[in-house]
Design a protein around this motif. Structure first.
Motif, PDB file in Angstrom:
ATOM      1  N   GLN A 141     -62.475  95.739 -72.718  1.00 52.69           N
ATOM      2  CA  GLN A 141     -63.475  95.084 -73.573  1.00 52.69           C
ATOM      3  C   GLN A 141     -64.606  96.046 -73.908  1.00 52.69           C
ATOM      4  N   GLN A 142     -65.012  96.843 -72.913  1.00 46.56           N
ATOM      5  CA  GLN A 142     -66.077  97.824 -73.179  1.00 46.56           C
ATOM      6  C   GLN A 142     -65.626  98.844 -74.213  1.00 46.56           C
ATOM      7  N   GLN A 143     -64.356  99.229 -74.137  1.00 48.21           N
ATOM      8  CA  GLN A 143     -63.855 100.175 -75.133  1.00 48.21           C
ATOM      9  C   GLN A 143     -63.862  99.540 -76.522  1.00 48.21           C
ATOM     10  N   THR A 144     -63.552  98.262 -76.574  1.00 49.51           N
ATOM     11  CA  THR A 144     -63.583  97.557 -77.866  1.00 49.51           C
ATOM     12  C   THR A 144     -65.002  97.532 -78.418  1.00 49.51           C
ATOM     13  N   VAL A 145     -65.989  97.325 -77.540  1.00 53.57           N
ATOM     14  CA  VAL A 145     -67.386  97.362 -77.992  1.00 53.57           C
ATOM     15  C   VAL A 145     -67.726  98.758 -78.526  1.00 53.57           C
ATOM     16  N   ALA A 146     -67.255  99.787 -77.833  1.00 56.02           N
ATOM     17  CA  ALA A 146     -67.543 101.159 -78.279  1.00 56.02           C
ATOM     18  C   ALA A 146     -66.914 101.420 -79.651  1.00 56.02           C
ATOM     19  N   ILE A 147     -65.727 100.896 -79.868  1.00 56.85           N
ATOM     20  CA  ILE A 147     -65.058 101.059 -81.173  1.00 56.85           C
ATOM     21  C   ILE A 147     -65.819 100.260 -82.234  1.00 56.85           C
ATOM     22  N   ALA A 148     -66.181  99.030 -81.878  1.00 56.28           N
ATOM     23  CA  ALA A 148     -66.918  98.179 -82.827  1.00 56.28           C
ATOM     24  C   ALA A 148     -68.271  98.812 -83.170  1.00 56.28           C
ATOM     25  N   ARG A 149     -68.900  99.432 -82.196  1.00 58.58           N
ATOM     26  CA  ARG A 149     -70.182 100.109 -82.457  1.00 58.58           C
ATOM     27  C   ARG A 149     -69.982 101.251 -83.453  1.00 58.58           C
ATOM     28  N   ALA A 150     -68.891 102.002 -83.310  1.00 58.88           N
ATOM     29  CA  ALA A 150     -68.610 103.086 -84.262  1.00 58.88           C
ATOM     30  C   ALA A 150     -68.429 102.515 -85.673  1.00 58.88           C
ATOM     31  N   LEU A 151     -67.798 101.354 -85.761  1.00 59.73           N
ATOM     32  CA  LEU A 151     -67.558 100.744 -87.081  1.00 59.73           C
ATOM     33  C   LEU A 151     -68.851 100.231 -87.714  1.00 59.73           C
ATOM     34  N   MET A 152     -69.885 100.039 -86.901  1.00 60.23           N
ATOM     35  CA  MET A 152     -71.164  99.528 -87.412  1.00 60.23           C
ATOM     36  C   MET A 152     -71.833 100.502 -88.380  1.00 60.23           C
ATOM     37  N   SER A 153     -71.404 101.774 -88.407  1.00 58.78           N
ATOM     38  CA  SER A 153     -71.981 102.699 -89.393  1.00 58.78           C
ATOM     39  C   SER A 153     -71.199 102.642 -90.707  1.00 58.78           C
ATOM     40  N   ASP A 154     -70.223 101.731 -90.778  1.00 57.09           N
ATOM     41  CA  ASP A 154     -69.416 101.542 -91.984  1.00 57.09           C
ATOM     42  C   ASP A 154     -68.679 102.825 -92.389  1.00 57.09           C
TER      43      ASP A 154
END
Ligand SMILES: Nc1ncnc2c1ncn2[C@@H]1O[C@H](COP(=O)(O)OP(=O)(O)OP(=O)(O)O)[C@@H](O)[C@H]1O
Ligand SMILES: [Mg+2]
Length: 244
Positions: free
Chosen positions: A138-151
């Protein structure tokens, strides 16, 4: 989409990456395989200008971005999901995600959060919880989702499966597959050959800071370069013309 030509990175006398060239095509996942210390992380950080380059040229969407700093590269559409996830464990999931859109206007950050929660409904449910309470996957998913936050249009991922259980690796693999399906290009650094096999069309093998082989994943895996990289049979700097 991304072209790296002859990238060299040295830390004082240690040349960690020596003349690495690679390309990542739009809408595809490109793998980088290699043993510990092969220069995988340094290659990604070199692309982002995070470590001092001794040589090399980077183009993104046909534009020479070699001189851009990391912040400008992120604005241009390249994001990094770093080694060891680098979440702030005591901060909430939502605050960790927002760091990925740091510096953006409030409305933009909120719109990207909403899009993230649409993709990962469970993150919305748990958004106020400390990130450190989540499981590794789940933490890795958050890290991936955070990267996607820069579009981004291209995401560089540094060993997303590292330290995860087999079940969590599957989970992260599914997340990455979903992102790939949406057409976001990725460069996936991995030691997990199976994950590369599942997600990547093309891959590169790094050993001792150099590309020792590259090509379609189904041809590469099972080949000598991959077994050399992992079994240590290639424990010498590559010399001469390299198989491509
Ligand atoms: N900041 C640094 N200062 C000095 N040497 C470094 C630095 N970062 C990396 N190196 C060296 O560069 C080489 C490549 O390291 P790098 O971290 O890129 O490898 P890697 O392929 O990512 O390995 P791993 O699978 O363990 O993450 C190693 O010999 C490492 O010790
Ligand atoms: Mg690394």
């Amino acid at each position: 989409m991304l072209t790296v030509s002859d990238l060299t990175v040295a830390f004082g006398p240690t040349v960690a990456v020596r003349g690495v060239s690679l390309t990542a095509e739009a809408g595809t996942v490109t793998g980088i395989l290699g043993a510990n210390g092969a220069g995988k992380t340094t290659t990604l950080l070199g692309i982002l200008g995070h470590v001092p380059r001794r040589g090399g040229r980077i183009t993104f969407d046909g534009r020479d971005v070699t001189a851009l700093d990391t912040r400008a590269l992120v604005r241009a559409g390249i994001a990094l999901c770093p080694e060891n996830r680098r979440l702030f464990p005591s901060m909430s999931i939502e605050d960790n995600l927002l760091l990925g859109a740091y510096g953006q206007p409030r409305a933009t950050r909120q719109a990207r959060l909403a899009r993230t929660y649409e993709r990962f409904g469970w993150l919305h449910d748990r958004r106020a919880e400390a990130a450190g309470r989540l499981s590794g996957g789940q933490q890795q998913t958050v890290a991936i989702a955070r990267a996607l936050m820069s579009d981004p249009r291209l995401v560089l991922l540094d060993e997303p499966s590292s330290g995860l259980s087999p079940v969590a690796v599957e989970e992260v693999g599914e997340v990455l597959r979903g992102i790939a399906r949406d057409g976001t290009a990725m460069v996936l650094v991995e030691q997990n050959v199976r994950l590369v096999e599942r997600l990547c069309s093309t891959a590169y093998v790094l050993a001792h800071g150099q590309v020792t082989a590259s090509g379609p994943v189904d041809e590469l895996i099972g080949g000598d370069a991959v077994s050399d990289a992992y079994l240590g049979t290639g424990d010498r700097p590559a010399a001469g013309p390299q198989p491509r």
